[in-house]
Scaffold this motif. Structure first.
Motif, short mmCIF file in Angstrom:
data_model
loop_
_atom_site.label_atom_id
_atom_site.label_comp_id
_atom_site.label_asym_id
_atom_site.label_seq_id
_atom_site.Cartn_x
_atom_site.Cartn_y
_atom_site.Cartn_z
N LYS A 4 0.82 -1.21 0.00
CA LYS A 4 0.00 0.00 0.00
C LYS A 4 0.86 1.26 0.00
CE LYS A 4 -3.54 -2.70 0.24
NZ LYS A 4 -4.36 -2.95 -0.96
N HIS A 5 0.19 2.36 -0.23
CA HIS A 5 0.85 3.66 -0.23
C HIS A 5 1.33 4.03 1.17
CE1 HIS A 5 1.70 7.83 -1.24
NE2 HIS A 5 1.02 8.18 -0.17
N ILE A 6 2.51 4.63 1.26
CA ILE A 6 3.07 5.10 2.54
C ILE A 6 3.30 6.61 2.41
CG2 ILE A 6 4.99 4.92 4.16
CD1 ILE A 6 5.50 2.11 3.07
N ASN A 7 2.75 7.37 3.34
CA ASN A 7 2.97 8.82 3.25
C ASN A 7 4.40 9.18 3.65
OD1 ASN A 7 3.14 9.31 6.16
ND2 ASN A 7 0.94 8.99 6.22
N LYS A 8 4.82 10.37 3.26
CA LYS A 8 6.22 10.77 3.44
C LYS A 8 6.63 10.77 4.91
CE LYS A 8 7.95 14.25 1.06
NZ LYS A 8 8.34 15.62 0.66
N GLU A 9 5.78 11.26 5.77
CA GLU A 9 6.14 11.34 7.20
C GLU A 9 6.42 9.96 7.77
OE1 GLU A 9 4.22 12.93 11.44
OE2 GLU A 9 3.11 13.18 9.56
N LYS A 10 5.57 9.00 7.45
CA LYS A 10 5.77 7.64 7.94
C LYS A 10 6.99 7.01 7.27
CE LYS A 10 3.43 3.20 8.47
NZ LYS A 10 2.18 2.42 8.22
N PHE A 11 7.18 7.31 5.99
CA PHE A 11 8.31 6.76 5.25
C PHE A 11 9.64 7.18 5.88
CE2 PHE A 11 11.51 7.60 1.91
CZ PHE A 11 11.71 6.31 1.46
N ILE A 12 9.77 8.46 6.19
CA ILE A 12 11.02 8.96 6.77
C ILE A 12 11.17 8.49 8.22
CG2 ILE A 12 12.29 11.04 7.45
CD1 ILE A 12 11.15 12.42 4.99
N LYS A 13 10.07 8.55 8.97
CA LYS A 13 10.11 8.16 10.38
C LYS A 13 10.52 6.70 10.55
CE LYS A 13 7.14 7.70 14.45
NZ LYS A 13 5.76 7.86 14.98
N ASN A 14 10.02 5.83 9.69
CA ASN A 14 10.28 4.39 9.82
C ASN A 14 11.39 3.90 8.91
OD1 ASN A 14 8.17 4.15 11.67
ND2 ASN A 14 6.66 3.86 10.05
N SER A 15 12.14 4.82 8.35
CA SER A 15 13.20 4.44 7.42
C SER A 15 14.24 3.56 8.10
CB SER A 15 13.88 5.69 6.86
OG SER A 15 15.10 5.37 6.24
N LEU A 16 14.59 2.46 7.45
CA LEU A 16 15.61 1.56 7.98
C LEU A 16 16.99 2.22 7.95
CD1 LEU A 16 14.35 -1.67 6.22
CD2 LEU A 16 14.21 -1.19 8.66
N ASP A 17 17.25 2.98 6.90
CA ASP A 17 18.54 3.69 6.82
C ASP A 17 18.67 4.70 7.97
OD1 ASP A 17 19.29 2.35 4.57
OD2 ASP A 17 18.65 3.91 3.18
N LEU A 18 17.57 5.40 8.25
CA LEU A 18 17.58 6.39 9.32
C LEU A 18 17.78 5.72 10.68
CD1 LEU A 18 17.25 9.46 9.05
CD2 LEU A 18 14.91 9.21 9.89
N LYS A 19 17.13 4.61 10.86
CA LYS A 19 17.25 3.87 12.12
C LYS A 19 18.70 3.41 12.34
CE LYS A 19 15.48 -0.23 14.48
NZ LYS A 19 14.82 -1.53 14.31
N TYR A 20 19.33 2.97 11.26
CA TYR A 20 20.72 2.52 11.37
C TYR A 20 21.65 3.70 11.66
CZ TYR A 20 25.12 0.20 10.25
OH TYR A 20 26.38 -0.31 10.32
N GLU A 21 21.41 4.84 11.00
CA GLU A 21 22.24 6.02 11.23
C GLU A 21 22.11 6.49 12.68
OE1 GLU A 21 24.41 7.53 9.09
OE2 GLU A 21 24.01 5.79 7.81
#
Length: 397
Positions: free
Chosen positions: A208-225
């Motif tokens: 399904k579609h993911i909005n930008k806020e959720k996309f960035i918040k739950n980003s795996l790359d961001l979590k690793y950083e």
């Protein structure tokens, strides 16, 4: 037939259901890698705890000049432990936890990358299968075009160049069909690298579609950083604490026995000690540069985190823009299908009256089917774009 469903969520990691998609050896590798991470954590979180040392010696000496002969035996046990290190003990434990968390995130990301490869390979296989069927209809049209050009050439209405072009066009389309079939085999081989299941044994669910806020918040790359910041930060604090005062306690107990084999006498003794030690580095020429370097690494990682956010924002917009493009394609293809429906209806009437040939009607029907395949291929392209968004995020169930 066994069917495996790829669930549209991943909770905190790939659990057993998802790992079951993989070949047995790959499942075992993933499991062992996680066990290695866990054992590494168990070891590192307790590194601050001192160890107990046990030593034992046996020594025999013989003097040739005095003919003395002695046999001595000793055993000792000792323990040394830091009890205060300017917060260093707490930072050491926290650093072990942060490193464990970072390693788990990395392990999880590798699992998700494997699942993404499987899923995208399945979608591409589905797309190529449709393209093969579509190519067959294109080949039918090329065959009809060749027949018509041959008739026109024999009637003197076209020259040999147009007839030759029709022959070459049919051959090109035939080669395209062969190329697509080879691509399908390549994708089947790619899938077999990861799973023993066949294409039709894995059910693909839509993402399904993911909005930008959720996309960035739950980003795996961001979590690793973020996890890298935690590790570098506790490393920095642990380094600073190593230059502060430290208090350690040491205990030792020993026993020794000495046999004078010449005089047939025996002596033994035992002793014990406990000591408290206070120490602090007074001068280290590299102290300031080491601490400053560690601090700068934390600051750099924080900047890198913001840079990753910016890249994710751009990536999201890029993917959404591509989805919008495919949506426009869908609208155009749908309009074409309506047009072909009208043309087929009109041509069917004129064909019944003998005003147009069967070839005209067949070409229109084939072309309509080609456009219907375009619509299906376009839908798969949209799913592939949504899968990119999904697999780049830590989806919640």
């Amino acid at each position: 037939m066994k069917r495996i469903i790829i669930l549209p969520f991943l909770c905190s990691s790939l659990f057993s259901n998802e790992l079951e998609l993989l070949q047995k050896d790959k499942q075992e590798i993933r499991t062992l890698e996680k066990q290695i991470i866990e054992e590494k954590y168990k070891s590192s979180k307790d590194e601050w705890i001192g160890r107990i040392d046990l030593s034992s010696t046996i020594n025999r000496t013989h003097s040739f000049s005095s003919e003395n002969d002695n046999l001595s035996k000793s055993i000792s046990i000792g323990f040394s432990q830091n009890i205060y290190q300017s917060g260093g003990i707490e930072f050491s434990i926290q650093n072990a936890k942060d490193t464990y968390n970072q390693d788990l995130i990395s392990w999880e990301n590798e699992n998700i990358a494997i699942l993404q490869t499987i899923y995208e390979t399945l979608l591409n296989m589905k797309k190529v299968k449709i393209q093969i069927a579509q190519s067959d209809y294109n080949l039918k049209n090329k065959h009809i075009e060749l027949i018509l050009k041959k008739i026109q050439y024999e009637a003197g209405k076209v020259d040999i160049v147009e007839l030759n072009n029709a022959i070459m066009s049919k051959n090109t389309q035939f080669k395209n069909t062969i190329s697509l079939k080879n691509s399908l085999k390549d994708l089947e081989h790619e899938l077999s690298k990861y799973t023993s299941l066949r294409y039709d044994e894995i059910e693909i669910l839509d993402f399904k579609h993911i909005n930008k806020e959720k996309f960035i918040k739950n980003s795996l790359d961001l979590k690793y950083e973020k996890s890298k910041i935690d590790v570098l930060n506790t490393t920095y604090k642990e380094l600073k604490s190593s230059y502060g005062p430290q208090v350690s306690i040491s205990t030792n107990a020993s026993y020794s026995n000495n046999d004078d084999l010449t005089n047939n006498t025996n002596d033994d003794s035992s002793s014990g000690s406990i000591s408290l030690k206070l120490s602090m580095p007074i001068f280290d020429i590299t102290k300031d540069t080491k601490i400053e370097k560690s601090k700068l690494e934390v600051l750099k990682q924080k900047v890198s985190l913001n840079d990753t956010k910016n890249e994710l924002d751009y990536t999201y917009e890029q993917i959404i823009n591509q989805i919008d493009t495919y949506e426009q394609y869908r609208k155009t293809i749908s309009e074409n299908l309506e047009l072909y429906n009208d043309l087929i209806s009109v041509n069917a009437t004129s064909n019944s009256a003998g005003m147009t040939s069967d070839y005209d009607l067949e070409i229109l029907k084939n072309t309509k089917q080609i456009n219907e395949f375009d619509l299906k291929i376009n839908d798969i392209n949209i799913k592939l774009q949504y899968s990119k968004l999904y697999f780049m995020t830590k989806a919640k169930s």
